[in-house]
Design an enzyme around this catalytic site. Sequence first.
Site, PDB file in Angstrom:
ATOM      1  N   CYS A  28       0.814  -1.224   0.000  1.00 59.81           N
ATOM      2  CA  CYS A  28       0.000   0.000   0.000  1.00 59.81           C
ATOM      3  C   CYS A  28       0.849   1.277   0.000  1.00 59.81           C
ATOM      4  O   CYS A  28       0.355   2.338  -0.373  1.00 59.81           O
ATOM      5  CB  CYS A  28      -0.974   0.002   1.180  1.00 59.81           C
ATOM      6  SG  CYS A  28      -2.116  -1.382   1.106  1.00 59.81           S
ATOM      7  N   HIS A  46      -3.515   7.338   2.184  1.00 59.30           N
ATOM      8  CA  HIS A  46      -3.879   5.996   1.726  1.00 59.30           C
ATOM      9  C   HIS A  46      -5.271   5.688   2.277  1.00 59.30           C
ATOM     10  O   HIS A  46      -5.542   5.901   3.460  1.00 59.30           O
ATOM     11  CB  HIS A  46      -2.847   4.995   2.236  1.00 59.30           C
ATOM     12  CG  HIS A  46      -3.257   3.580   1.996  1.00 59.30           C
ATOM     13  ND1 HIS A  46      -3.682   3.148   0.758  1.00 59.30           N
ATOM     14  CD2 HIS A  46      -3.326   2.511   2.821  1.00 59.30           C
ATOM     15  CE1 HIS A  46      -3.989   1.860   0.846  1.00 59.30           C
ATOM     16  NE2 HIS A  46      -3.786   1.458   2.087  1.00 59.30           N
ATOM     17  N   ASN A  88     -10.111  -0.012  -0.260  1.00 61.46           N
ATOM     18  CA  ASN A  88      -8.644   0.061  -0.222  1.00 61.46           C
ATOM     19  C   ASN A  88      -8.090  -0.508  -1.530  1.00 61.46           C
ATOM     20  O   ASN A  88      -8.201  -1.705  -1.777  1.00 61.46           O
ATOM     21  CB  ASN A  88      -8.151  -0.744   0.987  1.00 61.46           C
ATOM     22  CG  ASN A  88      -6.639  -0.715   1.133  1.00 61.46           C
ATOM     23  OD1 ASN A  88      -5.919  -0.316   0.222  1.00 61.46           O
ATOM     24  ND2 ASN A  88      -6.152  -1.158   2.284  1.00 61.46           N
TER      25      ASN A  88
HETATM   26  N1  COA Z   1     -18.850  -8.399   8.500  1.00 59.19           N
HETATM   27  C1  COA Z   1     -19.403  -8.649   9.702  1.00 59.19           C
HETATM   28  N2  COA Z   1     -18.656  -8.945  10.773  1.00 59.19           N
HETATM   29  C2  COA Z   1     -17.332  -8.974  10.624  1.00 59.19           C
HETATM   30  C3  COA Z   1     -16.703  -8.723   9.401  1.00 59.19           C
HETATM   31  C4  COA Z   1     -17.529  -8.427   8.312  1.00 59.19           C
HETATM   32  N3  COA Z   1     -17.033  -8.159   7.083  1.00 59.19           N
HETATM   33  N4  COA Z   1     -15.381  -8.837   9.557  1.00 59.19           N
HETATM   34  C5  COA Z   1     -15.149  -9.127  10.838  1.00 59.19           C
HETATM   35  N5  COA Z   1     -16.342  -9.238  11.492  1.00 59.19           N
HETATM   36  C6  COA Z   1     -16.568  -9.543  12.896  1.00 59.19           C
HETATM   37  C7  COA Z   1     -15.465 -10.375  13.494  1.00 59.19           C
HETATM   38  O1  COA Z   1     -15.667 -11.741  13.221  1.00 59.19           O
HETATM   39  C8  COA Z   1     -15.598 -10.052  14.952  1.00 59.19           C
HETATM   40  O2  COA Z   1     -16.644 -10.815  15.486  1.00 59.19           O
HETATM   41  P1  COA Z   1     -16.531 -11.441  16.974  1.00 59.19           P
HETATM   42  O3  COA Z   1     -16.426 -10.226  17.870  1.00 59.19           O
HETATM   43  O4  COA Z   1     -17.802 -12.171  17.088  1.00 59.19           O
HETATM   44  O5  COA Z   1     -15.307 -12.273  16.961  1.00 59.19           O
HETATM   45  C9  COA Z   1     -16.044  -8.598  14.976  1.00 59.19           C
HETATM   46  O6  COA Z   1     -16.561  -8.336  13.651  1.00 59.19           O
HETATM   47  C10 COA Z   1     -14.938  -7.617  15.259  1.00 59.19           C
HETATM   48  O7  COA Z   1     -13.809  -7.955  14.469  1.00 59.19           O
HETATM   49  P2  COA Z   1     -12.486  -7.120  14.497  1.00 59.19           P
HETATM   50  O8  COA Z   1     -11.546  -7.670  13.484  1.00 59.19           O
HETATM   51  O9  COA Z   1     -12.010  -6.988  15.911  1.00 59.19           O
HETATM   52  O10 COA Z   1     -13.082  -5.711  14.025  1.00 59.19           O
HETATM   53  P3  COA Z   1     -12.429  -4.301  13.949  1.00 59.19           P
HETATM   54  O11 COA Z   1     -13.323  -3.342  14.584  1.00 59.19           O
HETATM   55  O12 COA Z   1     -10.982  -4.297  14.346  1.00 59.19           O
HETATM   56  O13 COA Z   1     -12.489  -4.018  12.378  1.00 59.19           O
HETATM   57  C11 COA Z   1     -11.037  -4.043  10.468  1.00 59.19           C
HETATM   58  C12 COA Z   1     -11.806  -4.857  11.505  1.00 59.19           C
HETATM   59  C13 COA Z   1     -10.290  -4.981   9.559  1.00 59.19           C
HETATM   60  C14 COA Z   1     -12.043  -3.225   9.686  1.00 59.19           C
HETATM   61  C15 COA Z   1     -10.068  -3.095  11.203  1.00 59.19           C
HETATM   62  O14 COA Z   1      -9.314  -3.824  12.108  1.00 59.19           O
HETATM   63  C16 COA Z   1      -9.147  -2.403  10.272  1.00 59.19           C
HETATM   64  O15 COA Z   1      -9.554  -1.594   9.466  1.00 59.19           O
HETATM   65  N6  COA Z   1      -7.837  -2.662  10.404  1.00 59.19           N
HETATM   66  C17 COA Z   1      -6.841  -2.048   9.576  1.00 59.19           C
HETATM   67  C18 COA Z   1      -6.840  -2.750   8.290  1.00 59.19           C
HETATM   68  C19 COA Z   1      -6.089  -2.012   7.258  1.00 59.19           C
HETATM   69  O16 COA Z   1      -6.209  -0.827   7.138  1.00 59.19           O
HETATM   70  N7  COA Z   1      -5.347  -2.751   6.468  1.00 59.19           N
HETATM   71  C20 COA Z   1      -4.690  -2.295   5.345  1.00 59.19           C
HETATM   72  C21 COA Z   1      -3.506  -1.494   5.696  1.00 59.19           C
HETATM   73  S1  COA Z   1      -2.740  -1.154   4.188  1.00 59.19           S
END
Ligand code: COA
Length: 329
Positions: free
Chosen positions: A119, A256, A286
Site C-alpha cells: 500500500c 492511503h 482500499n
Molecule cells: N462483516 C461482519 N462482521 C465482521 C466482518 C464483516 N465483514 N469482519 C469481521 N467481522 C466480525 C469479526 O468476526 C468479529 O466478530 P466477533 O467479535 O464475534 O469475533 C467482529 O466483527 C470484530 O472484528 P475485528 O476484526 O475486531 O473488528 P475491527 O473493529 O478491528 O475491524 C477491520 C476490523 C479490519 C475493519 C479493522 O481492524 C481495520 O480496518 N484494520 C486495519 C486494516 C487495514 O487498514 N489494512 C490495510 C492497511 S494497508
Amino acid sequence: MTDGPSVRRARIAGSGSALPVRRVSNAELAETVDTSDEWIVERTGIRFRHIAGEGETTATLATDAARRALEAAGIAADQVDLIVLATATPDQTFPATATKVQAALGVTDCIAFDVQAVCSGFLYALSVADSMIRGGSAKTALVIGAETFSRILDWEDRGTCVLFGDGAGAVVLAVEDAQPSAQPRGILSVSLHADGRHNGLLYVDGGPSTTGTVGKLRMKGPEVFKHAVTNLASVMHEVLDRAGLEIADVDWIVPHQANRRILDATARKLGLAKERVIVTVDIHANTSAASVPLAFDVAVRDGRIKPGDLVVFEAMGGGFTWGAAAIRL
Ligand code: COA
C-alpha cells in the site's frame, strides 16, 4: 528573481486514474459473504468498491490511468523517459507490468520497472522517480499505482474481502530548474520507512519462491490498525519538518484509503481539520498502491486541489512499509 544556482525539482504536471467497470455495493457482497452493509460502513466507511472483470488487469487499468495523466499534463507519450509502476498484483511475476504499460503506450525506449511496497508502493515509486529526475537520469516520468487485489482476496474471509477494491492512478512528473524562492514548487520532501518485523501481520500466503502459487491476502486487522495511526502521524510530522513546514501550512492531506476510522484518528492526532483530508475510501475501498494517486486525481478533477496548494501524501502497508511526501503543486 535573484541570479544564482537553480534548484532542480520534480513537479506534478498532470494526473489520471482508472477504475474497473463493475462497481459492487456492500449489499451485493452480503449476498455471498456473511456480512452486512451496516457492519462495513460502521467499521470502515466503505460503501462501494470496483472489481476487475474479464480483460481488465493491473496493466490495462495502469495504461488507462497513464493515458489520462499524460493528457492532463499535455505531454506526449514519446517524451516519457521513465515509468515506475507500484503494484503488489502484477499481471505476471515477470516481465514488470511497467513494461506492458510502456508497450501499450507505444514507447519503445525508456527506463521501465515495478516497485513493490504494497500500500506504500506509490510513495516509494514517487521517491525513486523524484530521485532519478533530480539526479539527472530522467526528465519526464510516469509514476503509477495500479492493483487488482480482488484476485488475491480470500472471498470466504469476511475480515478481509470486504475491505479492498481494484483501480489505478498515475501522475506525470516533469523536471523543473528554478531559482530558489520562498515558495518552491514540486516535490519538496519525501520520507520512507520499513520495519520487516511485522511481515506476519499483513501478507500473501503464496509466492513464486515458496509455494509456487499466487496465494491469498491474510491480515491481522486490529493490529495493523494500531500501528497505522502512530506511524502515519509520525511520518507526516517528519516530512513537513524536512521541508521546513508546519501542519498549518498544509492545504490537503491525500492519505492511503484503508479505513475511514484510520483517516479520522490520524487527522485528530495531527490536529488537522477533517475538511482538509481527501476521502475516497467510501467509493473505492482500499486499492493498495493505487489509492493515493486515485484519490489525488479525484480531488484535482473535482476542483478541490488547485495549483499552488501544499499537498501531503501518506501511506502505510504490508511489511510494514510507510511513507509521506510534501508537494507544492
Ligand atoms: N462483516 C461482519 N462482521 C465482521 C466482518 C464483516 N465483514 N469482519 C469481521 N467481522 C466480525 C469479526 O468476526 C468479529 O466478530 P466477533 O467479535 O464475534 O469475533 C467482529 O466483527 C470484530 O472484528 P475485528 O476484526 O475486531 O473488528 P475491527 O473493529 O478491528 O475491524 C477491520 C476490523 C479490519 C475493519 C479493522 O481492524 C481495520 O480496518 N484494520 C486495519 C486494516 C487495514 O487498514 N489494512 C490495510 C492497511 S494497508
